[in-house]
Scaffold this active site. Structure first.
Site, PDB file in Angstrom:
ATOM      1  N   HIS A   1       0.684  -0.943  -0.543  1.00 14.64           N
ATOM      2  CA  HIS A   1       0.082   0.297   0.636  1.00 14.64           C
ATOM      3  C   HIS A   1       1.116   1.024   0.073  1.00 14.64           C
ATOM      4  CE1 HIS A   1      -3.247   3.037   1.470  1.00 14.64           C
ATOM      5  NE2 HIS A   1      -3.620   2.125   0.731  1.00 14.64           N
TER       6      HIS A   1
ATOM      7  N   GLU B   1      -7.917  -5.246  -0.257  1.00 17.82           N
ATOM      8  CA  GLU B   1      -8.670  -5.842  -1.317  1.00 17.82           C
ATOM      9  C   GLU B   1      -8.154  -7.106  -1.108  1.00 17.82           C
ATOM     10  OE1 GLU B   1      -8.845  -4.389  -4.767  1.00 17.82           O
ATOM     11  OE2 GLU B   1      -9.030  -3.010  -3.656  1.00 17.82           O
TER      12      GLU B   1
HETATM   13  C1  LIG Z   1      -0.954  -0.736  -4.397  1.00 23.99           C
HETATM   14  C2  LIG Z   1       0.672  -0.322  -4.443  1.00 23.99           C
HETATM   15  C3  LIG Z   1       0.233   0.174  -6.074  1.00 23.99           C
HETATM   16  C4  LIG Z   1       1.547   0.700  -4.262  1.00 23.99           C
HETATM   17  O1  LIG Z   1       2.158   1.170  -4.919  1.00 23.99           O
HETATM   18  P1  LIG Z   1       3.430   2.720  -4.771  1.00 23.99           P
HETATM   19  O2  LIG Z   1       3.310   2.751  -3.201  1.00 23.99           O
HETATM   20  O3  LIG Z   1       3.967   3.248  -5.693  1.00 23.99           O
HETATM   21  O4  LIG Z   1       5.370   0.904  -4.052  1.00 23.99           O
HETATM   22  P2  LIG Z   1       6.270   0.506  -5.626  1.00 23.99           P
HETATM   23  O5  LIG Z   1       5.670   0.537  -6.882  1.00 23.99           O
HETATM   24  O6  LIG Z   1       6.985   1.940  -5.162  1.00 23.99           O
HETATM   25  O7  LIG Z   1       6.501  -0.400  -4.512  1.00 23.99           O
HETATM   26  C5  LIG Z   1       7.488  -0.415  -3.528  1.00 23.99           C
HETATM   27  C6  LIG Z   1       8.467  -1.741  -3.536  1.00 23.99           C
HETATM   28  O8  LIG Z   1       7.613  -2.754  -3.159  1.00 23.99           O
HETATM   29  C7  LIG Z   1       7.196  -3.773  -4.119  1.00 23.99           C
HETATM   30  N1  LIG Z   1       6.030  -4.022  -4.205  1.00 23.99           N
HETATM   31  C8  LIG Z   1       5.103  -3.306  -4.175  1.00 23.99           C
HETATM   32  N2  LIG Z   1       4.098  -4.426  -4.041  1.00 23.99           N
HETATM   33  C9  LIG Z   1       4.117  -5.167  -4.010  1.00 23.99           C
HETATM   34  C10 LIG Z   1       3.581  -6.661  -4.283  1.00 23.99           C
HETATM   35  N3  LIG Z   1       2.084  -6.012  -4.378  1.00 23.99           N
HETATM   36  N4  LIG Z   1       4.127  -7.436  -4.894  1.00 23.99           N
HETATM   37  C11 LIG Z   1       5.102  -6.986  -4.605  1.00 23.99           C
HETATM   38  N5  LIG Z   1       6.407  -6.851  -4.808  1.00 23.99           N
HETATM   39  C12 LIG Z   1       5.426  -5.185  -4.114  1.00 23.99           C
HETATM   40  C13 LIG Z   1       7.297  -2.846  -5.894  1.00 23.99           C
HETATM   41  O9  LIG Z   1       7.979  -3.930  -6.288  1.00 23.99           O
HETATM   42  C14 LIG Z   1       9.016  -2.210  -5.089  1.00 23.99           C
HETATM   43  O10 LIG Z   1       9.779  -2.892  -5.322  1.00 23.99           O
HETATM   44  P3  LIG Z   1      11.014  -2.000  -5.547  1.00 23.99           P
HETATM   45  O11 LIG Z   1      11.111  -1.211  -4.730  1.00 23.99           O
HETATM   46  O12 LIG Z   1      12.552  -3.439  -6.092  1.00 23.99           O
HETATM   47  O13 LIG Z   1      11.235  -1.491  -6.910  1.00 23.99           O
HETATM   48  C15 LIG Z   1       1.267  -2.097  -4.667  1.00 23.99           C
HETATM   49  O14 LIG Z   1       1.387  -2.406  -3.440  1.00 23.99           O
HETATM   50  C16 LIG Z   1       0.761  -2.585  -5.490  1.00 23.99           C
HETATM   51  O15 LIG Z   1       0.458  -2.095  -6.535  1.00 23.99           O
HETATM   52  N6  LIG Z   1      -0.107  -4.257  -5.559  1.00 23.99           N
HETATM   53  C17 LIG Z   1      -0.794  -4.570  -6.072  1.00 23.99           C
HETATM   54  C18 LIG Z   1      -1.985  -4.852  -6.087  1.00 23.99           C
HETATM   55  C19 LIG Z   1      -3.139  -3.845  -5.145  1.00 23.99           C
HETATM   56  O16 LIG Z   1      -3.097  -4.494  -4.598  1.00 23.99           O
HETATM   57  N7  LIG Z   1      -3.949  -3.239  -5.626  1.00 23.99           N
HETATM   58  C20 LIG Z   1      -4.715  -2.663  -4.699  1.00 23.99           C
HETATM   59  C21 LIG Z   1      -4.266  -1.092  -3.286  1.00 23.99           C
HETATM   60  S1  LIG Z   1      -5.867  -0.720  -2.213  1.00 23.99           S
END
Ligand SMILES: CC(C)(COP(=O)(O)OP(=O)(O)OC[C@H]1O[C@@H](n2cnc3c(N)ncnc32)[C@H](O)[C@@H]1OP(=O)(O)O)[C@@H](O)C(=O)NCCC(=O)NCCS
Length: 503
Positions: free
Chosen positions: A388, A441
């Site tokens: 998140h 979720e």
């Molecule tokens: C929710 C979300 C978009 C937040 O993203 P964010 O704050 O932009 O986080 P980042 O994209 O900067 O991710 C940071 C790091 O954690 C990792 N990461 C984040 N969520 C991850 C996940 N669900 N699975 C695996 N790795 C994840 C990223 O790959 C990144 O790794 P890196 O530093 O090696 O590149 C992200 O966690 C995600 O894509 N989750 C899965 C989708 C989901 O559950 N969505 C519902 C949200 S309520």
């Protein structure tokens, strides 16, 4: 900088200098010698000092009151540095000198003008990608404290509200700023909203065409289209042109009709007749009733209601921000809600619960979990239902929904618990320091699945509650509006290039 500079001589009287300043409408004059070198500066502030001292301006000389040897800057200095020099020393004006010669003057007003034309300027580099942590507004709707794993609607913990109150009370809290205090107040709100669940006739007419359009049924797309039609049919006007009462009424009507639109479209797609809403059923029970035609068990209605309450609002998430940006243009309420739906449809925002459940299906049995999850993360895939932007600890919504899912029981729940624990372990090992836990979720999918909500309606169900949050923010934005219009840092090829002829 301003040019030419208004100058006086040291032997001039203060009265002469004051006349020049008034005539040229400037806040300072630079004192120059015969070689046009800046030897002093006299400002409005000095004039006040002179008056306060009771000095006779017609005889007092500029040389007696000027600030001698003023700080100067060169014309090549960046505006940002000039601004820093002014604010550091508390100056309002600073002469610009090249090779000892006075060539201009920079005032605070000049710099403010530049700042308004190019507000992003150098600071744009410092804005984090994805606007993470950037505060863009003030709100009284609610907030998320990511490190504490806490979020609230108005002044109440959202989780406490979900445990203690029905969704219609929380809707009232958000729209009116206070919870109903008596059953009569609760009833009055229900009497106001429940009749508005019915889809207006001219919108109902077009629903079959919307539901059947396209090879695949995308319920959120259908909802968007039907809501646009709803706004038009109901005569919603630009928020810029209406008062709060009218916008509030638009908001109430939209929130009330969304669950009916979702279920009607879904049924029509399957060749089934839409089911009319029932005024005697509470919000969640009515939603499930309109989906399948039977009155749901109290347990299912309560479980779905908790899910709905938990997702009404959540800080400046992407869809809420989108709705506020659209409202800031003065557009009508439905335009902002439709924009919010568009943002919500993405898997990084609201499109994940069915994907999380899909992941459970693909893993199938607990013994396959570790290998599957490890492969996925090593491949660079995201585990749906984990991570998140704001929460760096357990998502309180996930904890609450885990309890709800637990109480509903079932085989999937056991598998989900195992996958949650394994995924957190794998993520901690392969993505150390990222602090990735289950988000709303992950268990939302299990709760909805257990209560008979089909997967394709997971995200629309999220939209059904979030629309209350969007509308609350729309009302707040419209009440104290300023166009939201940030800037971007241009990083493309250096302009202007000659436009090439076509060959
Ligand atoms: C929710 C979300 C978009 C937040 O993203 P964010 O704050 O932009 O986080 P980042 O994209 O900067 O991710 C940071 C790091 O954690 C990792 N990461 C984040 N969520 C991850 C996940 N669900 N699975 C695996 N790795 C994840 C990223 O790959 C990144 O790794 P890196 O530093 O090696 O590149 C992200 O966690 C995600 O894509 N989750 C899965 C989708 C989901 O559950 N969505 C519902 C949200 S309520």
């Amino acid at each position: 900088m301003s040019r030419p500079v208004t100058t006086v001589r040291p032997a001039d009287t203060v009265a002469d200098a004051a006349t020049v300043m008034r005539e040229r409408r400037v806040g300072s004059v630079v004192v120059t010698d015969h070689d046009e070198r800046a030897i002093g500066i006299l400002t409005e502030r000095d004039m006040i000092r002179i008056a306060a001292a009771g000095s006779d301006a017609s005889t007092a000389k500029v040389s007696e009151w000027m600030t001698p040897d003023p700080d100067t800057i060169g014309s090549g200095v960046e505006a940002r540095r000039a601004f820093a020099t002014l604010s550091e020393h508390g100056y309002r004006h600073i002469p610009v000198v090249d090779d000892g010669r006075l060539v201009g003057i920079v005032s605070m007003r000049d710099l403010m003008r530049i700042a308004m034309i190019q507000p992003a300027d150098a600071q744009a580099h410092e804005v984090p990608k994805g606007l993470e942590g950037v505060v863009v507004a003030e709100t009284t709707v609610g907030d998320v404290r990511g490190l504490e794993g806490f979020y609230h609607y108005r002044q109440y913990s959202a989780v406490d509200l979900a445990k203690a109150r029905p969704i219609e009370d929380i809707w009232q809290l958000l729209f009116e700023g206070r919870l109903p205090e008596t059953l009569a107040e609760r009833e009055a709100f229900a009497a106001h909203t429940r009749p508005r669940r019915t889809i207006p006739a001219d919108v109902r007419e077009v629903l079959p065409a919307i539901a059947k359009a396209g090879k695949a049924f995308v319920p959120l797309d259908a909802l968007r289209t039907s809501l646009s039609q709803f706004g038009t049919a109901e005569g919603f006007r630009a928020s810029h042109d209406i008062d709060r009462a009218e916008l509030y009424d638009n908001a109430l009507a939209t929130c009330a009709v969304v669950p009916t639109l979702i279920t009607a479209l879904w049924r029509l797609r399957q060749g089934l007749e839409p089911i009319e809403p029932r005024d005697d059923l509470a919000y969640a029970a009515n939603y499930l009733y309109m989906m399948h035609g039977g009155v749901p068990t109290a347990e299912h209605a309560a479980a779905v209601e908790k899910y709905l309450i938990s997702t009404i609002d959540h800080g400046f998430n992407a869809s809420t921000f989108t709705a506020r940006v659209i409202t800031s243009t003065g557009a009508d309420l439905v335009a902002a809600v439709v924009g919010g739906i568009g943002a919500l449809s993405g898997p990084l925002h609201g499109g994940a619960p069915s994907r999380a459940l899909q992941m459970l299906d693909e893993i199938g049995t607990p013994d396959r979990a570790e290998g599957w999850l490890r492969d996925a993360v090593e491949r660079g895939d995201r585990l749906m239902g984990f991570g998140h932007r704001v929460y760096k600890t357990d998502d309180p919504r996930s904890l609450m929904l885990r309890d709800v899912a637990d109480s509903l029981g079932g085989e999937k729940m056991e598998l989900a618990r195992h996958i949650e624990a394994t995924a957190i372990k794998v993520l901690d090992e392969l993505k150390p320091g990222r602090r990735l836990y289950t988000n709303v979720e992950f268990y939302a999918g299990i709760v909805m699945d257990s209560c008979g909500i089909p997967r394709e309606l997971f995200t629309p169900t999220f939209a059904a509650s979030r629309v209350i949050g969007w509308c609350t923010h729309i009302l707040e934005q419209a009440a104290d509006n300023r166009l939201i219009r940030p800037s971007a840092q241009y990083v493309g090829g250096a302009p202007p290039q000659p436009v090439p002829p076509i060959s």
